[in-house]
Motif scaffolding. Structure first.
Motif, PDB file in Angstrom:
ATOM      1  N   THR A  21     -16.288  15.013 -39.969  1.00  0.00           N
ATOM      2  CA  THR A  21     -16.058  13.779 -40.726  1.00  0.00           C
ATOM      3  C   THR A  21     -16.721  13.861 -42.105  1.00  0.00           C
ATOM      4  O   THR A  21     -16.248  13.229 -43.055  1.00  0.00           O
ATOM      5  CB  THR A  21     -16.560  12.549 -39.946  1.00  0.00           C
ATOM      6  N   PHE A  22     -17.784  14.664 -42.237  1.00  0.00           N
ATOM      7  CA  PHE A  22     -18.421  14.837 -43.545  1.00  0.00           C
ATOM      8  C   PHE A  22     -17.458  15.483 -44.537  1.00  0.00           C
ATOM      9  O   PHE A  22     -17.495  15.208 -45.732  1.00  0.00           O
ATOM     10  CB  PHE A  22     -19.702  15.669 -43.411  1.00  0.00           C
ATOM     11  N   GLN A  23     -16.553  16.323 -44.039  1.00  0.00           N
ATOM     12  CA  GLN A  23     -15.558  16.940 -44.918  1.00  0.00           C
ATOM     13  C   GLN A  23     -14.645  15.883 -45.545  1.00  0.00           C
ATOM     14  O   GLN A  23     -14.239  16.007 -46.696  1.00  0.00           O
ATOM     15  CB  GLN A  23     -14.737  17.960 -44.135  1.00  0.00           C
ATOM     16  N   ASN A  24     -14.329  14.830 -44.778  1.00  0.00           N
ATOM     17  CA  ASN A  24     -13.525  13.748 -45.338  1.00  0.00           C
ATOM     18  C   ASN A  24     -14.316  12.909 -46.332  1.00  0.00           C
ATOM     19  O   ASN A  24     -13.747  12.238 -47.190  1.00  0.00           O
ATOM     20  CB  ASN A  24     -12.991  12.844 -44.219  1.00  0.00           C
ATOM     21  N   VAL A  25     -15.634  12.950 -46.208  1.00  0.00           N
ATOM     22  CA  VAL A  25     -16.487  12.229 -47.156  1.00  0.00           C
ATOM     23  C   VAL A  25     -16.607  13.006 -48.458  1.00  0.00           C
ATOM     24  O   VAL A  25     -16.418  12.446 -49.545  1.00  0.00           O
ATOM     25  CB  VAL A  25     -17.897  11.984 -46.548  1.00  0.00           C
ATOM     26  N   HIS A  26     -16.898  14.300 -48.366  1.00  0.00           N
ATOM     27  CA  HIS A  26     -17.198  15.025 -49.612  1.00  0.00           C
ATOM     28  C   HIS A  26     -15.966  15.626 -50.295  1.00  0.00           C
ATOM     29  O   HIS A  26     -16.003  15.879 -51.500  1.00  0.00           O
ATOM     30  CB  HIS A  26     -18.258  16.100 -49.373  1.00  0.00           C
ATOM     31  N   VAL A  60     -17.507   8.444 -36.909  1.00  0.00           N
ATOM     32  CA  VAL A  60     -17.011   9.027 -35.663  1.00  0.00           C
ATOM     33  C   VAL A  60     -16.775   7.942 -34.617  1.00  0.00           C
ATOM     34  O   VAL A  60     -15.724   7.891 -33.964  1.00  0.00           O
ATOM     35  CB  VAL A  60     -18.001  10.090 -35.134  1.00  0.00           C
ATOM     36  N   GLN A  61     -17.759   7.058 -34.453  1.00  0.00           N
ATOM     37  CA  GLN A  61     -17.665   6.025 -33.421  1.00  0.00           C
ATOM     38  C   GLN A  61     -16.528   5.051 -33.676  1.00  0.00           C
ATOM     39  O   GLN A  61     -15.940   4.502 -32.737  1.00  0.00           O
ATOM     40  CB  GLN A  61     -19.002   5.278 -33.321  1.00  0.00           C
ATOM     41  N   ASN A  62     -16.183   4.827 -34.945  1.00  0.00           N
ATOM     42  CA  ASN A  62     -15.124   3.875 -35.288  1.00  0.00           C
ATOM     43  C   ASN A  62     -13.820   4.549 -35.704  1.00  0.00           C
ATOM     44  O   ASN A  62     -12.909   3.873 -36.173  1.00  0.00           O
ATOM     45  CB  ASN A  62     -15.615   2.954 -36.413  1.00  0.00           C
ATOM     46  N   GLN A  63     -13.750   5.866 -35.536  1.00  0.00           N
ATOM     47  CA  GLN A  63     -12.532   6.620 -35.855  1.00  0.00           C
ATOM     48  C   GLN A  63     -12.042   6.359 -37.288  1.00  0.00           C
ATOM     49  O   GLN A  63     -10.847   6.199 -37.536  1.00  0.00           O
ATOM     50  CB  GLN A  63     -11.417   6.282 -34.856  1.00  0.00           C
ATOM     51  N   ASP A  65     -11.866   8.380 -39.678  1.00  0.00           N
ATOM     52  CA  ASP A  65     -10.996   9.457 -40.165  1.00  0.00           C
ATOM     53  C   ASP A  65      -9.529   9.183 -39.873  1.00  0.00           C
ATOM     54  O   ASP A  65      -8.647   9.737 -40.536  1.00  0.00           O
ATOM     55  CB  ASP A  65     -11.392  10.793 -39.532  1.00  0.00           C
ATOM     56  N   ASN A  66      -9.245   8.325 -38.891  1.00  0.00           N
ATOM     57  CA  ASN A  66      -7.859   8.009 -38.520  1.00  0.00           C
ATOM     58  C   ASN A  66      -7.354   6.692 -39.097  1.00  0.00           C
ATOM     59  O   ASN A  66      -6.206   6.318 -38.859  1.00  0.00           O
ATOM     60  CB  ASN A  66      -7.723   7.948 -36.989  1.00  0.00           C
ATOM     61  N   ILE A  67      -8.188   5.993 -39.850  1.00  0.00           N
ATOM     62  CA  ILE A  67      -7.816   4.634 -40.256  1.00  0.00           C
ATOM     63  C   ILE A  67      -6.620   4.622 -41.211  1.00  0.00           C
ATOM     64  O   ILE A  67      -5.885   3.633 -41.274  1.00  0.00           O
ATOM     65  CB  ILE A  67      -9.029   3.885 -40.865  1.00  0.00           C
ATOM     66  N   LEU A  68      -6.398   5.712 -41.920  1.00  0.00           N
ATOM     67  CA  LEU A  68      -5.242   5.770 -42.823  1.00  0.00           C
ATOM     68  C   LEU A  68      -3.940   6.072 -42.085  1.00  0.00           C
ATOM     69  O   LEU A  68      -2.892   6.213 -42.714  1.00  0.00           O
ATOM     70  CB  LEU A  68      -5.473   6.797 -43.932  1.00  0.00           C
ATOM     71  N   SER A  69      -3.999   6.156 -40.771  1.00  0.00           N
ATOM     72  CA  SER A  69      -2.781   6.275 -39.971  1.00  0.00           C
ATOM     73  C   SER A  69      -2.602   5.046 -39.082  1.00  0.00           C
ATOM     74  O   SER A  69      -1.839   5.077 -38.110  1.00  0.00           O
ATOM     75  CB  SER A  69      -2.821   7.543 -39.105  1.00  0.00           C
ATOM     76  N   LYS A  70      -3.323   3.957 -39.427  1.00  0.00           N
ATOM     77  CA  LYS A  70      -3.270   2.707 -38.666  1.00  0.00           C
ATOM     78  C   LYS A  70      -2.728   1.588 -39.560  1.00  0.00           C
ATOM     79  O   LYS A  70      -3.494   0.838 -40.169  1.00  0.00           O
ATOM     80  CB  LYS A  70      -4.657   2.340 -38.145  1.00  0.00           C
ATOM     81  N   PRO A  71      -1.407   1.461 -39.684  1.00  0.00           N
ATOM     82  CA  PRO A  71      -0.844   0.434 -40.570  1.00  0.00           C
ATOM     83  C   PRO A  71      -1.115  -0.971 -40.059  1.00  0.00           C
ATOM     84  O   PRO A  71      -1.241  -1.201 -38.849  1.00  0.00           O
ATOM     85  CB  PRO A  71       0.659   0.733 -40.550  1.00  0.00           C
ATOM     86  N   HIS A 289     -10.098  -2.401 -34.998  1.00  0.00           N
ATOM     87  CA  HIS A 289     -11.448  -2.967 -34.998  1.00  0.00           C
ATOM     88  C   HIS A 289     -12.496  -1.934 -35.411  1.00  0.00           C
ATOM     89  O   HIS A 289     -12.483  -0.803 -34.941  1.00  0.00           O
ATOM     90  CB  HIS A 289     -11.791  -3.534 -33.622  1.00  0.00           C
ATOM     91  N   VAL A 290     -13.369  -2.367 -36.278  1.00  0.00           N
ATOM     92  CA  VAL A 290     -14.474  -1.550 -36.758  1.00  0.00           C
ATOM     93  C   VAL A 290     -15.760  -2.317 -36.506  1.00  0.00           C
ATOM     94  O   VAL A 290     -15.831  -3.532 -36.749  1.00  0.00           O
ATOM     95  CB  VAL A 290     -14.334  -1.254 -38.269  1.00  0.00           C
TER      96      VAL A 290
END
Length: 330
Positions: A21-26, A60-63, A65-71, A289-290
């Motif tokens: 997930t750090f890769q998606n951050v940096h 990680v706990q709130n997924q 990294d996948n939120i941009l696939s949750k319309p 939900h986050v």
């Protein structure tokens, strides 16, 4: 060993899910992003490391990294959220920083649950960090890791206090998980009620944050033209005295509108990502939900101080003035 080297040695030891997930951050700019966390913790590497690990665990706990696939569906719900949570990308500064416009005064946050507004906000953050900023970096040939924000206070009323809880949640998410992503906050079209509020809030803010805030006169057009071209000005800054509106310009001009290129691109991007994942997990109705962070004490203190400040204004004989002003804005 300097703070950066210490932080780098600490972060390479975290386990695989956090590294991913750090890769998606940096997004390939590791040093620049570690610097953000160091700045947020006054260059203390151990505190910056803990902040970063907490952020990665939250992702990680709130997924995230996948939120941009949750319309946000159905489409009309997404449109009502855009009409009540006003934000847009108007252009770029001459240095290549994205210019985000935020309609603080006219955002009503009354068309959906808190979860939808939080989901929408995080999606905008993630799209900025994973698509907009990397694209700007590639175009300019150097790392661009933050943006500027133009906060339009047109229409600000006392009723804005009703949104303190939601705004505190959003602010806490940004402070803890997206630190130092804003280079400068420009405040424009500030009415009397904002001036009174700012006097109360300013002393409570961290000095690092205070240095980023610039309150401009009127719509701020002349000052903003020092750092961006006219085409990048938010629509509410282009004409002195024009104020702001959800519908003051056409869809291609009003950067809040769902018809604006940013929102069309974001909407299409999320739906495209959703289709790629649909074979694995069908799209479900309902918000993503986050977990909300507990509002920091300073945010709670600011909210209470604002309320007591307005109470003080009322007790000091300004009730009629405030009522007249808010009535004129209705």
């Amino acid at each position: 060993m300097d703070a950066m080297n210490q932080l780098q040695e600490l972060i390479i030891k975290v386990d695989h899910p956090l590294q991913t997930t750090f890769q998606n951050v940096h997004q390939g700019y590791v040093t620049e992003n570690l610097t953000r966390f160091l700045k947020a913790r006054d260059c203390d590497p151990s505190k910056a490391y803990q902040m970063l690990v907490d952020c990665l665990n939250w992702r990680v706990q709130n997924q995230i990294d996948n939120i941009l696939s949750k319309p946000i569906i159905p489409a009309h719900l997404y449109r009502t959220i855009r009409d009540s949570q006003l934000i847009g990308l108007s252009g770029y500064t001459r240095e290549g920083l994205p210019v985000f416009a935020i309609g603080v005064g006219l955002s009503t946050f009354d068309k959906a649950s808190v979860h939808y507004y939080v989901q929408s906000h995080i999606q905008m953050n993630e799209y900025r960090d994973r698509v907009i900023l990397p694209s700007a970096s590639k175009k300019h040939g150097r790392p661009i890791t933050n943006c500027v924000k133009v906060l339009d206070m047109t229409g600000l009323k006392l009723s804005a206090l009703n949104h303190i809880k939601l705004l505190t949640i959003i602010s806490s998410i940004d402070d803890l998980n997206y630190p130092e992503k804003t280079h400068t906050y420009f405040i424009v079209n500030a009415p009397y009620i904002f001036s009174a509020c700012w006097k109360v809030v300013k002393p409570l803010l961290h000095e690092r944050t205070r240095r980023k805030v610039q309150v401009l006169s009127g719509c701020g057009r002349e000052e903003l033209l020092n750092i961006m071209d006219y085409a990048s000005l938010p629509h509410f800054c282009r004409k002195e005295g024009s104020g702001s509106s959800r519908h003051s310009e056409g869809g291609s001009e009003n950067c809040y509108s769902l018809d604006h290129p940013l929102h069309q691109q974001l909407y299409n991007y999320i739906n495209q990502q959703a289709r790629l994942r649909e074979a694995v997990a069908p799209i479900k109705q309902g918000s993503f939900h986050v977990d909300f962070p507990e509002p920091p004490d300073v945010d709670t203190r600011i909210a209470k101080t604002i309320e007591s400040g307005f109470d003080s204004l009322t007790l000091n004989g300004n009730k009629e003035r405030l009522n007249n002003w808010t009535g004129a804005q209705a």
